[in-house]
Design a protein around this motif. Structure first.
Motif, PDB file in Angstrom:
ATOM      1  N   ILE A   1     -79.493   2.009 -38.771  1.00 51.02           N
ATOM      2  CA  ILE A   1     -79.419   3.085 -39.767  1.00 51.02           C
ATOM      3  C   ILE A   1     -78.617   2.614 -40.977  1.00 51.02           C
ATOM      4  O   ILE A   1     -79.029   2.810 -42.123  1.00 51.02           O
ATOM      5  CB  ILE A   1     -78.792   4.358 -39.160  1.00 51.02           C
ATOM      6  CG1 ILE A   1     -79.760   5.005 -38.175  1.00 51.02           C
ATOM      7  CG2 ILE A   1     -78.387   5.346 -40.259  1.00 51.02           C
ATOM      8  CD1 ILE A   1     -79.158   6.136 -37.357  1.00 51.02           C
ATOM      9  N   SER A   2     -77.507   1.976 -40.731  1.00 52.88           N
ATOM     10  CA  SER A   2     -76.663   1.499 -41.820  1.00 52.88           C
ATOM     11  C   SER A   2     -77.410   0.496 -42.705  1.00 52.88           C
ATOM     12  O   SER A   2     -77.363   0.588 -43.937  1.00 52.88           O
ATOM     13  CB  SER A   2     -75.401   0.853 -41.251  1.00 52.88           C
ATOM     14  OG  SER A   2     -74.585   0.358 -42.288  1.00 52.88           O
ATOM     15  N   ARG A   3     -78.110  -0.434 -42.070  1.00 53.21           N
ATOM     16  CA  ARG A   3     -78.877  -1.420 -42.843  1.00 53.21           C
ATOM     17  C   ARG A   3     -79.961  -0.731 -43.670  1.00 53.21           C
ATOM     18  O   ARG A   3     -80.163  -1.072 -44.842  1.00 53.21           O
ATOM     19  CB  ARG A   3     -79.506  -2.463 -41.917  1.00 53.21           C
ATOM     20  CG  ARG A   3     -78.553  -3.511 -41.407  1.00 53.21           C
ATOM     21  CD  ARG A   3     -79.271  -4.697 -40.779  1.00 53.21           C
ATOM     22  NE  ARG A   3     -80.246  -4.302 -39.774  1.00 53.21           N
ATOM     23  CZ  ARG A   3     -80.017  -4.208 -38.471  1.00 53.21           C
ATOM     24  NH1 ARG A   3     -78.817  -4.465 -37.998  1.00 53.21           N
ATOM     25  NH2 ARG A   3     -80.970  -3.857 -37.637  1.00 53.21           N
ATOM     26  N   GLU A   4     -80.644   0.227 -43.059  1.00 48.21           N
ATOM     27  CA  GLU A   4     -81.723   0.924 -43.765  1.00 48.21           C
ATOM     28  C   GLU A   4     -81.161   1.727 -44.949  1.00 48.21           C
ATOM     29  O   GLU A   4     -81.758   1.743 -46.028  1.00 48.21           O
ATOM     30  CB  GLU A   4     -82.485   1.838 -42.800  1.00 48.21           C
ATOM     31  CG  GLU A   4     -83.698   2.495 -43.393  1.00 48.21           C
ATOM     32  CD  GLU A   4     -84.797   1.519 -43.775  1.00 48.21           C
ATOM     33  OE1 GLU A   4     -85.481   1.795 -44.781  1.00 48.21           O
ATOM     34  OE2 GLU A   4     -84.984   0.487 -43.089  1.00 48.21           O
ATOM     35  N   GLU A   5     -80.030   2.384 -44.754  1.00 48.62           N
ATOM     36  CA  GLU A   5     -79.441   3.189 -45.827  1.00 48.62           C
ATOM     37  C   GLU A   5     -78.994   2.333 -47.008  1.00 48.62           C
ATOM     38  O   GLU A   5     -78.918   2.834 -48.132  1.00 48.62           O
ATOM     39  CB  GLU A   5     -78.252   3.986 -45.293  1.00 48.62           C
ATOM     40  CG  GLU A   5     -78.657   5.117 -44.395  1.00 48.62           C
ATOM     41  CD  GLU A   5     -77.493   5.890 -43.800  1.00 48.62           C
ATOM     42  OE1 GLU A   5     -77.674   7.073 -43.501  1.00 48.62           O
ATOM     43  OE2 GLU A   5     -76.397   5.305 -43.624  1.00 48.62           O
ATOM     44  N   HIS A   6     -78.706   1.075 -46.775  1.00 45.72           N
ATOM     45  CA  HIS A   6     -78.225   0.203 -47.842  1.00 45.72           C
ATOM     46  C   HIS A   6     -79.340  -0.598 -48.513  1.00 45.72           C
ATOM     47  O   HIS A   6     -79.070  -1.411 -49.394  1.00 45.72           O
ATOM     48  CB  HIS A   6     -77.127  -0.722 -47.314  1.00 45.72           C
ATOM     49  CG  HIS A   6     -75.862   0.021 -47.026  1.00 45.72           C
ATOM     50  ND1 HIS A   6     -75.589   0.553 -45.780  1.00 45.72           N
ATOM     51  CD2 HIS A   6     -74.835   0.373 -47.819  1.00 45.72           C
ATOM     52  CE1 HIS A   6     -74.427   1.175 -45.827  1.00 45.72           C
ATOM     53  NE2 HIS A   6     -73.944   1.089 -47.050  1.00 45.72           N
ATOM     54  N   ARG A   7     -80.574  -0.363 -48.106  1.00 46.13           N
ATOM     55  CA  ARG A   7     -81.695  -1.007 -48.784  1.00 46.13           C
ATOM     56  C   ARG A   7     -81.884  -0.344 -50.143  1.00 46.13           C
ATOM     57  O   ARG A   7     -81.514   0.817 -50.325  1.00 46.13           O
ATOM     58  CB  ARG A   7     -82.973  -0.840 -47.961  1.00 46.13           C
ATOM     59  CG  ARG A   7     -83.006  -1.696 -46.718  1.00 46.13           C
ATOM     60  CD  ARG A   7     -84.285  -1.523 -45.953  1.00 46.13           C
ATOM     61  NE  ARG A   7     -85.408  -1.390 -46.874  1.00 46.13           N
ATOM     62  CZ  ARG A   7     -86.644  -1.145 -46.501  1.00 46.13           C
ATOM     63  NH1 ARG A   7     -86.947  -0.984 -45.250  1.00 46.13           N
ATOM     64  NH2 ARG A   7     -87.612  -1.035 -47.386  1.00 46.13           N
TER      65      ARG A   7
END
Length: 56
Positions: A21-27
């Motif tokens: 989730i964190s990686r996706e939110e920072h895209r």
């Protein structure tokens, strides 16, 4: 599988989903559908862990 082992396994999955989730939110352009699905999955795991802990 003991309850403790199962809860530990669920906690690991919960942490993996949190990282995803964190990686996706920072895209630059997050996939909102993917985020929604991941958050629901994370919540189900959290609820299952809580249920197991109250029974134990």
């Amino acid at each position: 599988m003991s309850i403790e082992t199962h809860v530990e396994s669920l906690a690991n999955k919960h942490a993996e989903i949190e990282e995803t989730i964190s990686r996706e939110e920072h895209r630059p352009v997050p996939d909102t559908m993917k985020l929604s699905q991941l958050k629901k999955k994370k919540l189900r795991i959290k609820e299952e862990m809580a249920s197991l802990m109250t029974r134990h």
